[in-house]
Write a protein that holds these residues in place. Structure first.
Motif, short mmCIF file in Angstrom:
data_model
loop_
_atom_site.label_atom_id
_atom_site.label_comp_id
_atom_site.label_asym_id
_atom_site.label_seq_id
_atom_site.Cartn_x
_atom_site.Cartn_y
_atom_site.Cartn_z
N TRP A 17 1.35 3.85 -2.98
CA TRP A 17 0.81 5.17 -2.61
C TRP A 17 1.78 6.28 -2.96
O TRP A 17 1.37 7.39 -3.33
N HIS A 18 3.10 6.01 -2.88
CA HIS A 18 4.08 7.03 -3.20
C HIS A 18 4.00 7.50 -4.65
O HIS A 18 4.55 8.54 -5.00
N THR B 30 1.23 8.37 -6.03
CA THR B 30 0.05 9.23 -6.14
C THR B 30 0.24 10.50 -5.34
O THR B 30 1.23 10.66 -4.62
N PHE C 182 -3.03 9.10 2.25
CA PHE C 182 -2.91 7.66 2.39
C PHE C 182 -4.24 7.02 2.75
O PHE C 182 -4.57 5.93 2.25
N GLU D 36 -3.16 7.33 8.94
CA GLU D 36 -2.70 8.64 8.51
C GLU D 36 -2.75 9.64 9.66
O GLU D 36 -1.82 10.43 9.87
N PHE E 55 -6.28 6.62 -0.40
CA PHE E 55 -5.68 5.62 -1.28
C PHE E 55 -5.88 4.21 -0.74
O PHE E 55 -6.21 3.28 -1.49
N TYR E 56 -5.71 4.04 0.57
CA TYR E 56 -5.88 2.73 1.19
C TYR E 56 -7.32 2.25 1.04
O TYR E 56 -7.56 1.06 0.78
N ALA F 160 0.82 -1.21 0.00
CA ALA F 160 0.00 0.00 0.00
C ALA F 160 0.85 1.26 0.00
O ALA F 160 0.62 2.19 -0.78
N HIS F 161 1.86 1.31 0.87
CA HIS F 161 2.71 2.49 0.93
C HIS F 161 3.59 2.62 -0.31
O HIS F 161 3.82 3.74 -0.79
#
Length: 235
Positions: A44-45, A47, A51, A90, A54-55, A40-41
């Protein structure tokens, strides 16, 4: 609604919120996230969205997949998990960074240890409430039900895929700012923001005993009463 159901819903909400808190601790420590959070992380970087949002989007995609494949795994807990974990993670990381102004290794290691303990507690409470698994857990459970492979081996495989994918998906912006002369592994860790580390290994392979402990001492007494929990310890 029965009092027992209310208790299970409260346990589910508590488990999700505590889980988000633990992810914030993991992220602050920068010493490794659990396998799904690495994925996920890492992605996510790429975008510009928060977070939490996005999650939730990742889990919505998985939820749609599970709905058509094995909708029996979807419950109220699945929905709460979908929208609660990311935003809580977050928020908790923001709070930690707001009040903790040092990134010394000792402080980060302390947050890693706290994150592991808190995540195990959250998992015990959430699982014992039994109102639906997370979308990520549902994938491995569904594969296990429909094949001859054991769940633990399938889970190790899905964890490995998440970590590998998180490594492969490079943030080109961060990569371009990496000093020249670094090794391939250093470049990967830099591009993913250091999401892979000792915390990843611990969460993937060694959390079971601590979750079981919190099941006996905390989660089962919360749901069934302290006499049941005590009986479980004696047996």
């Amino acid at each position: 609604m029965s009092s027992e159901m209310k208790r299970r819903i409260l346990m589910t909400i508590a488990g999700v919120c505590i889980c988000g808190l633990s992810i914030g601790m993991f992220s602050f420590s920068n010493l490794g996230l659990d396998p799904f959070q690495v994925f996920a992380h890492g992605t996510w970087h790429l975008t510009r969205m928060g977070f939490g949002t996005f999650y939730a989007l990742i889990n919505i995609v998985l939820l749609v997949l599970i709905f058509f494949v094995n909708r029996r795994k979807i419950g109220l807990g699945t929905v709460i998990n979908l929208f609660g974990v990311g935003y809580m993670a977050e928020f908790s990381e923001w709070v930690i960074r707001h009040f903790v102004h040092t990134e010394a290794f000792g402080v980060r290691f302390l947050f890693l240890v706290l994150g592991i303990v808190v995540m195990c507690l959250a998992s015990a409470i959430y699982f014992t409430a039994d109102l639906g698994v997370s979308t990520y857990d549902a994938i491995a459970l569904t594969i296990a039900e429909r094949t001859r492979f054991q769940f633990r081996y399938i889970r190790i495989t899905t964890d490995f895929i998440c970590v590998a994918t998180g490594w492969v998906v490079l943030d080109l912006t961060r990569l371009s700012s990496f000093p020249k002369g670094g090794s391939a592994l250093q470049i990967l860790l830099w591009s993913l923001g250091g999401t892979v580390g000792v915390g990843t290994i611990i969460t993937a392979f060694f959390m079971g005993p601590l979750i079981a402990y919190f099941n006996r001492k905390v989660a089962e007494p919360m749901r069934y009463g302290r006499q049941t929990g005590a009986a479980g310890v004696e047996s």
